[in-house]
Write a protein that holds these residues in place. Structure first.
Motif, PDB file in Angstrom:
ATOM      1  N   VAL A 121       0.469  -1.176   6.342  1.00  0.00           N
ATOM      2  CA  VAL A 121       0.197  -2.400   7.113  1.00  0.00           C
ATOM      3  C   VAL A 121       0.626  -2.215   8.566  1.00  0.00           C
ATOM      4  O   VAL A 121      -0.101  -2.603   9.495  1.00  0.00           O
ATOM      5  CB  VAL A 121       0.919  -3.604   6.487  1.00  0.00           C
ATOM      6  CG1 VAL A 121       0.770  -4.840   7.364  1.00  0.00           C
ATOM      7  CG2 VAL A 121       0.375  -3.883   5.091  1.00  0.00           C
ATOM      8  N   ARG A 167      -1.897  -0.027  10.424  1.00  0.00           N
ATOM      9  CA  ARG A 167      -3.130  -0.760  10.737  1.00  0.00           C
ATOM     10  C   ARG A 167      -2.905  -1.779  11.848  1.00  0.00           C
ATOM     11  O   ARG A 167      -3.773  -2.000  12.701  1.00  0.00           O
ATOM     12  CB  ARG A 167      -3.649  -1.469   9.475  1.00  0.00           C
ATOM     13  CG  ARG A 167      -4.213  -0.526   8.421  1.00  0.00           C
ATOM     14  CD  ARG A 167      -5.449   0.191   8.945  1.00  0.00           C
ATOM     15  NE  ARG A 167      -6.075   1.014   7.920  1.00  0.00           N
ATOM     16  CZ  ARG A 167      -5.763   2.264   7.658  1.00  0.00           C
ATOM     17  NH1 ARG A 167      -4.799   2.860   8.351  1.00  0.00           N
ATOM     18  NH2 ARG A 167      -6.388   2.941   6.714  1.00  0.00           N
ATOM     19  N   LEU A 168      -1.731  -2.412  11.848  1.00  0.00           N
ATOM     20  CA  LEU A 168      -1.414  -3.393  12.878  1.00  0.00           C
ATOM     21  C   LEU A 168      -1.311  -2.733  14.248  1.00  0.00           C
ATOM     22  O   LEU A 168      -1.836  -3.252  15.252  1.00  0.00           O
ATOM     23  CB  LEU A 168      -0.107  -4.104  12.535  1.00  0.00           C
ATOM     24  CG  LEU A 168       0.335  -5.223  13.491  1.00  0.00           C
ATOM     25  CD1 LEU A 168      -0.704  -6.326  13.541  1.00  0.00           C
ATOM     26  CD2 LEU A 168       1.685  -5.781  13.063  1.00  0.00           C
ATOM     27  N   SER A 221      -4.597  -1.986  15.674  1.00  0.00           N
ATOM     28  CA  SER A 221      -5.342  -3.165  16.108  1.00  0.00           C
ATOM     29  C   SER A 221      -4.993  -3.580  17.535  1.00  0.00           C
ATOM     30  O   SER A 221      -5.807  -4.198  18.223  1.00  0.00           O
ATOM     31  CB  SER A 221      -5.068  -4.341  15.162  1.00  0.00           C
ATOM     32  OG  SER A 221      -5.437  -4.033  13.841  1.00  0.00           O
ATOM     33  N   PHE A 264      -7.796  -9.438  13.028  1.00  0.00           N
ATOM     34  CA  PHE A 264      -6.861  -9.721  11.933  1.00  0.00           C
ATOM     35  C   PHE A 264      -7.591  -9.932  10.614  1.00  0.00           C
ATOM     36  O   PHE A 264      -7.006  -9.710   9.537  1.00  0.00           O
ATOM     37  CB  PHE A 264      -5.991 -10.913  12.290  1.00  0.00           C
ATOM     38  CG  PHE A 264      -4.941 -10.604  13.319  1.00  0.00           C
ATOM     39  CD1 PHE A 264      -3.853  -9.803  12.995  1.00  0.00           C
ATOM     40  CD2 PHE A 264      -5.060 -11.064  14.623  1.00  0.00           C
ATOM     41  CE1 PHE A 264      -2.899  -9.488  13.939  1.00  0.00           C
ATOM     42  CE2 PHE A 264      -4.106 -10.769  15.579  1.00  0.00           C
ATOM     43  CZ  PHE A 264      -3.018  -9.966  15.241  1.00  0.00           C
ATOM     44  N   LEU A 299      -7.891  -6.486   9.450  1.00  0.00           N
ATOM     45  CA  LEU A 299      -6.580  -6.040   8.988  1.00  0.00           C
ATOM     46  C   LEU A 299      -6.302  -6.570   7.586  1.00  0.00           C
ATOM     47  O   LEU A 299      -5.827  -5.829   6.705  1.00  0.00           O
ATOM     48  CB  LEU A 299      -5.494  -6.518   9.956  1.00  0.00           C
ATOM     49  CG  LEU A 299      -4.046  -6.198   9.563  1.00  0.00           C
ATOM     50  CD1 LEU A 299      -3.821  -4.692   9.484  1.00  0.00           C
ATOM     51  CD2 LEU A 299      -3.077  -6.836  10.562  1.00  0.00           C
ATOM     52  N   ASP A 328      -8.311  -4.620   5.097  1.00  0.00           N
ATOM     53  CA  ASP A 328      -7.715  -3.301   4.834  1.00  0.00           C
ATOM     54  C   ASP A 328      -6.542  -3.409   3.853  1.00  0.00           C
ATOM     55  O   ASP A 328      -6.402  -2.589   2.937  1.00  0.00           O
ATOM     56  CB  ASP A 328      -7.234  -2.668   6.142  1.00  0.00           C
ATOM     57  CG  ASP A 328      -8.387  -2.170   7.000  1.00  0.00           C
ATOM     58  OD1 ASP A 328      -9.494  -2.019   6.451  1.00  0.00           O
ATOM     59  OD2 ASP A 328      -8.183  -1.957   8.208  1.00  0.00           O
TER      60      ASP A 328
END
Length: 319
Positions: free
Chosen positions: A5, A8-9, A12, A298, A301, A304
């Motif tokens: 997480v 991925r954040l 972004s 988001f 996100l 994902d």
């Protein structure tokens, strides 16, 4: 999962930064600058210079961007110049977000309730009348523009049948839930029906692929009932790729809400964006586009993370 997480954040953040740069540059590089765009081509040069000085637009562009980003990170996008003069942009947007969020969520729920069963039935009944009917309906839903469908529904329910709740206004659900659902019924049908077509086609394709897998054939050979195979095994595996479409669809539904809210005269952020463009309130335009882009980022996100939860192999590969 935490590392997945976090990764991925972090990936972004550059996307949002890029969007902010593009939005800021697009407005400030408009012919005549944002002040000329707001005031119109007939405004005097003296007034333009005065407004530019008050807004700090006489500074270098990179300095303006840096100051704007610092304020934006604190939730401060300045005040509106034309839509609601002197009112903070954040307050204007926050006031309208609940309607658009409710419209998008209800539309997505409607789309899922229509599309998932339709896709499963279409795959199970391949090349039979039910399959042909579902595919024709899905193709029609993809082909019909949202705003056209909305206008047709208004003509039927508001003009022909004179239903008082068919168009206009919004009552928050915490004030009057019945009135709220009545007012959003047609907009939700407009957005949900159109998007359900895409999900149904995706669900059908994935179900057909899943039903042809060896483990499904083995389950059938072992005497397991067709209903149990479809509902417990095949549909669950087929839903994994569909989750991506559903998650990204929340962002797309917010885009669709721009025209739908305008057609049904709903005071959400979609109609606010149209109003801000019409009145050339560039501060609201910048804030709204950045907000919509954030929703897309988001939403991806969240997809994902959910994808990694449903299929742990993705999580391990991502690390």
């Amino acid at each position: 999962m935490f590392r997945f997480v976090l990764k991925r954040l972090l990936l972004s953040l550059p996307v949002l930064l890029g969007v902010s740069v593009v939005v800021f540059a697009f407005v400030h590089l408009a012919p005549g600058g944002p002040v000329r765009v707001m005031l119109g081509p007939l405004s005097s040069e003296e007034l333009v210079r005065q407004i530019r000085l008050e807004m700090g637009l006489n500074r270098p562009l990179y300095v303006q961007y840096g100051l704007w980003m610092l304020d934006a990170l604190q939730g401060d996008f300045g005040v509106s110049w034309t839509v609601q003069q002197g009112t903070p942009v954040t307050d204007i947007i926050v006031e309208r977000i609940p309607l658009t969020v409710e419209l998008s969520i209800l539309s997505m729920i409607t789309a899922i309730l229509i599309a998932i069963p339709a896709g499963i039935i279409s795959a199970v009944r391949k090349d039979k009348p039910a399959d042909h009917a579902a595919r024709i309906a899905a193709l029609s839903g993809i082909s019909i523009p949202d705003f056209w469908l909305g206008i047709i529904l208004i003509m039927i329910f508001a003009v022909q049948f004179s239903f008082p709740w068919a168009t206009g206004g919004w009552t928050p659900p915490w004030v009057d839930l019945v009135a709220n659902l009545q007012q959003l019924f047609l907009p939700v049908i407009t957005l949900g029906t159109a998007y359900s077509a895409l999900i149904a086609r995706m669900m059908r394709s994935e179900m057909l692929d899943t039903l042809s897998q060896d483990y499904v054939k083995t389950a059938r050979a072992m005497g397991i009932g067709a209903r149990e195979i479809v509902l417990k095994d095949a549909s669950k595996n087929a839903l994994i790729p569909v989750v991506t479409v559903i998650g990204v669809g929340l962002g797309q539904l917010m885009n669709g809400a721009i025209l739908t809210e305008t057609v049904f005269n709903l005071p959400g952020i979609g109609k606010l964006l149209i109003l801000a463009i019409d009145r050339r309130d560039y501060r609201i335009i910048q804030a709204l586009i950045l907000f919509i882009a954030s929703v897309f980022v988001f939403a991806n996100l969240a997809v994902d993370v959910l994808y990694a939860y449903l299929d742990p192999r993705i999580r391990h590969d991502g690390n």
